[in-house]
Design a protein around this motif. Structure first.
Motif, PDB file in Angstrom:
ATOM      1  N   LEU A 247       0.785  -1.208   0.153  1.00 25.41           N
ATOM      2  CA  LEU A 247      -0.073   0.058  -0.076  1.00 25.41           C
ATOM      3  C   LEU A 247       0.824   1.186   0.053  1.00 25.41           C
ATOM      4  N   GLY A 248       1.843   1.302   0.892  1.00 28.99           N
ATOM      5  CA  GLY A 248       2.691   2.501   0.962  1.00 28.99           C
ATOM      6  C   GLY A 248       3.375   2.663  -0.395  1.00 28.99           C
ATOM      7  N   GLY A 249       3.731   1.414  -1.300  1.00 31.85           N
ATOM      8  CA  GLY A 249       4.396   1.832  -2.561  1.00 31.85           C
ATOM      9  C   GLY A 249       3.350   2.422  -3.588  1.00 31.85           C
ATOM     10  N   LEU A 250       2.205   2.005  -3.366  1.00 33.17           N
ATOM     11  CA  LEU A 250       1.158   2.571  -4.314  1.00 33.17           C
ATOM     12  C   LEU A 250       0.766   3.900  -3.869  1.00 33.17           C
ATOM     13  N   LEU A 251       0.716   4.078  -2.755  1.00 28.84           N
ATOM     14  CA  LEU A 251       0.349   5.417  -2.448  1.00 28.84           C
ATOM     15  C   LEU A 251       1.499   6.595  -2.753  1.00 28.84           C
ATOM     16  N   ALA A 252       2.569   6.009  -2.693  1.00 29.33           N
ATOM     17  CA  ALA A 252       4.019   6.919  -2.760  1.00 29.33           C
ATOM     18  C   ALA A 252       4.008   7.189  -4.345  1.00 29.33           C
ATOM     19  N   ALA A 253       3.712   6.067  -5.152  1.00 29.18           N
ATOM     20  CA  ALA A 253       3.483   6.387  -6.657  1.00 29.18           C
ATOM     21  C   ALA A 253       2.349   7.351  -6.896  1.00 29.18           C
ATOM     22  N   LEU A 254       1.151   7.153  -6.302  1.00 31.31           N
ATOM     23  CA  LEU A 254       0.257   8.106  -6.626  1.00 31.31           C
ATOM     24  C   LEU A 254       0.705   9.414  -6.177  1.00 31.31           C
ATOM     25  N   PHE A 255       1.400   9.711  -4.827  1.00 35.99           N
ATOM     26  CA  PHE A 255       1.710  11.176  -4.680  1.00 35.99           C
ATOM     27  C   PHE A 255       2.777  11.674  -5.659  1.00 35.99           C
ATOM     28  N   LEU A 256       3.631  10.839  -5.966  1.00 32.20           N
ATOM     29  CA  LEU A 256       4.638  11.127  -6.939  1.00 32.20           C
ATOM     30  C   LEU A 256       4.122  11.491  -8.574  1.00 32.20           C
ATOM     31  N   ARG A 257       2.902  11.058  -8.777  1.00 33.17           N
ATOM     32  CA  ARG A 257       2.444  11.063  -9.945  1.00 33.17           C
ATOM     33  C   ARG A 257       1.557  12.436  -9.886  1.00 33.17           C
ATOM     34  N   THR A 258       0.818  12.590  -8.710  1.00 34.65           N
ATOM     35  CA  THR A 258      -0.228  13.913  -8.469  1.00 34.65           C
ATOM     36  C   THR A 258       0.165  14.910  -7.783  1.00 34.65           C
ATOM     37  N   ARG A 259       1.295  14.791  -6.809  1.00 36.10           N
ATOM     38  CA  ARG A 259       1.788  15.731  -5.868  1.00 36.10           C
ATOM     39  C   ARG A 259       0.442  16.141  -5.052  1.00 36.10           C
ATOM     40  N   SER A 260      -0.395  15.026  -4.834  1.00 28.10           N
ATOM     41  CA  SER A 260      -1.629  15.551  -4.196  1.00 28.10           C
ATOM     42  C   SER A 260      -1.817  14.843  -2.858  1.00 28.10           C
ATOM     43  N   VAL A 261      -1.477  15.199  -1.398  1.00 31.23           N
ATOM     44  CA  VAL A 261      -1.686  14.568  -0.237  1.00 31.23           C
ATOM     45  C   VAL A 261      -3.109  14.153  -0.257  1.00 31.23           C
ATOM     46  N   LEU A 262      -3.943  14.952  -0.742  1.00 32.56           N
ATOM     47  CA  LEU A 262      -5.566  14.693  -0.601  1.00 32.56           C
ATOM     48  C   LEU A 262      -5.711  13.354  -1.336  1.00 32.56           C
ATOM     49  N   ALA A 263      -5.380  13.030  -2.604  1.00 33.97           N
ATOM     50  CA  ALA A 263      -5.507  11.954  -3.447  1.00 33.97           C
ATOM     51  C   ALA A 263      -5.059  10.898  -2.576  1.00 33.97           C
ATOM     52  N   CYS A 264      -4.079  10.870  -1.854  1.00 33.75           N
ATOM     53  CA  CYS A 264      -3.449   9.689  -0.970  1.00 33.75           C
ATOM     54  C   CYS A 264      -4.380   9.405   0.233  1.00 33.75           C
ATOM     55  N   VAL A 265      -4.938  10.586   0.782  1.00 35.49           N
ATOM     56  CA  VAL A 265      -5.705  10.284   1.990  1.00 35.49           C
ATOM     57  C   VAL A 265      -7.032   9.636   1.670  1.00 35.49           C
ATOM     58  N   LEU A 266      -7.401  10.027   0.367  1.00 36.90           N
ATOM     59  CA  LEU A 266      -8.873   9.393  -0.106  1.00 36.90           C
ATOM     60  C   LEU A 266      -8.612   7.892  -0.406  1.00 36.90           C
ATOM     61  N   ALA A 267      -7.473   7.668  -1.312  1.00 35.90           N
ATOM     62  CA  ALA A 267      -7.053   6.548  -1.546  1.00 35.90           C
ATOM     63  C   ALA A 267      -6.771   5.392  -0.269  1.00 35.90           C
ATOM     64  N   HIS A 268      -6.034   6.016   0.648  1.00 33.35           N
ATOM     65  CA  HIS A 268      -5.742   5.132   1.948  1.00 33.35           C
ATOM     66  C   HIS A 268      -7.018   5.012   2.908  1.00 33.35           C
ATOM     67  N   GLY A 269      -7.921   5.968   2.852  1.00 37.32           N
ATOM     68  CA  GLY A 269      -9.224   6.038   3.560  1.00 37.32           C
ATOM     69  C   GLY A 269     -10.270   4.803   2.983  1.00 37.32           C
ATOM     70  N   GLY A 270     -10.260   5.042   1.626  1.00 39.01           N
ATOM     71  CA  GLY A 270     -10.961   3.982   0.913  1.00 39.01           C
ATOM     72  C   GLY A 270     -10.460   2.540   1.370  1.00 39.01           C
ATOM     73  N   TYR A 271      -9.083   2.240   1.158  1.00 36.58           N
ATOM     74  CA  TYR A 271      -8.590   0.981   1.559  1.00 36.58           C
ATOM     75  C   TYR A 271      -8.882   0.668   3.085  1.00 36.58           C
ATOM     76  N   ASN A 272      -8.712   1.479   3.830  1.00 32.63           N
ATOM     77  CA  ASN A 272      -9.260   1.209   5.429  1.00 32.63           C
ATOM     78  C   ASN A 272     -10.523   0.899   5.409  1.00 32.63           C
ATOM     79  N   GLY A 273     -11.481   1.749   4.693  1.00 34.93           N
ATOM     80  CA  GLY A 273     -12.705   1.200   4.735  1.00 34.93           C
ATOM     81  C   GLY A 273     -13.291   0.009   4.233  1.00 34.93           C
ATOM     82  N   VAL A 274     -12.714  -0.464   3.279  1.00 29.23           N
ATOM     83  CA  VAL A 274     -12.763  -1.869   2.700  1.00 29.23           C
ATOM     84  C   VAL A 274     -12.269  -2.846   3.700  1.00 29.23           C
ATOM     85  N   ALA A 275     -11.199  -2.481   4.175  1.00 31.32           N
ATOM     86  CA  ALA A 275     -10.604  -3.648   5.295  1.00 31.32           C
ATOM     87  C   ALA A 275     -11.398  -3.546   6.465  1.00 31.32           C
TER      88      ALA A 275
END
Length: 102
Positions: free
Chosen positions: A56-84
């Motif tokens: 997950l950390g690798g995917l979120l790092a790639a997302l951040f490097l691609r978008t430079r958006s912490v918000l995008a990472c927060v939403l993706a991380h929150g979605g992952y936690n919600g599913v879990a």
């Protein structure tokens, strides 16, 4: 679990660590470092939790490097936690299991 932790973790690991380490190490190494640090934080949960956190950390790092958006990472991380969280019953036991990871 779905808002507070993702916000703080993404702010620290992607917003701060990737940004600072990226200046010294370059973007790919900074992303890898943040994924490793994030996995280390989850080691108390066991090897499976740390491995999941590394992925997950690798995917979120790639997302951040691609978008430079912490918000995008927060939403993706929150979605992952919600599913879990949705995969657990009222007592916190897993209702969906993967053979070999139990």
């Amino acid at each position: 679990a779905t808002l507070y932790a993702p916000f703080l973790e993404e702010l620290a690991f992607r917003g701060w660590l990737v940004t600072i380490a990226g200046r010294a190490l370059g973007a790919p190494a900074a992303g890898a470092l943040s994924a490793l640090a994030y996995a280390a934080l989850h080691l108390p949960g066991g090897a499976a939790a740390a491995l999941a956190a590394l992925c997950l950390g690798g995917l979120l790092a790639a997302l951040f490097l691609r978008t430079r958006s912490v918000l995008a990472c927060v939403l993706a991380h929150g979605g992952y936690n919600g599913v879990a969280l949705a995969m657990r019953d009222a007592e916190g036991k897993r209702v969906v299991t993967i053979e070999g990871l139990d």
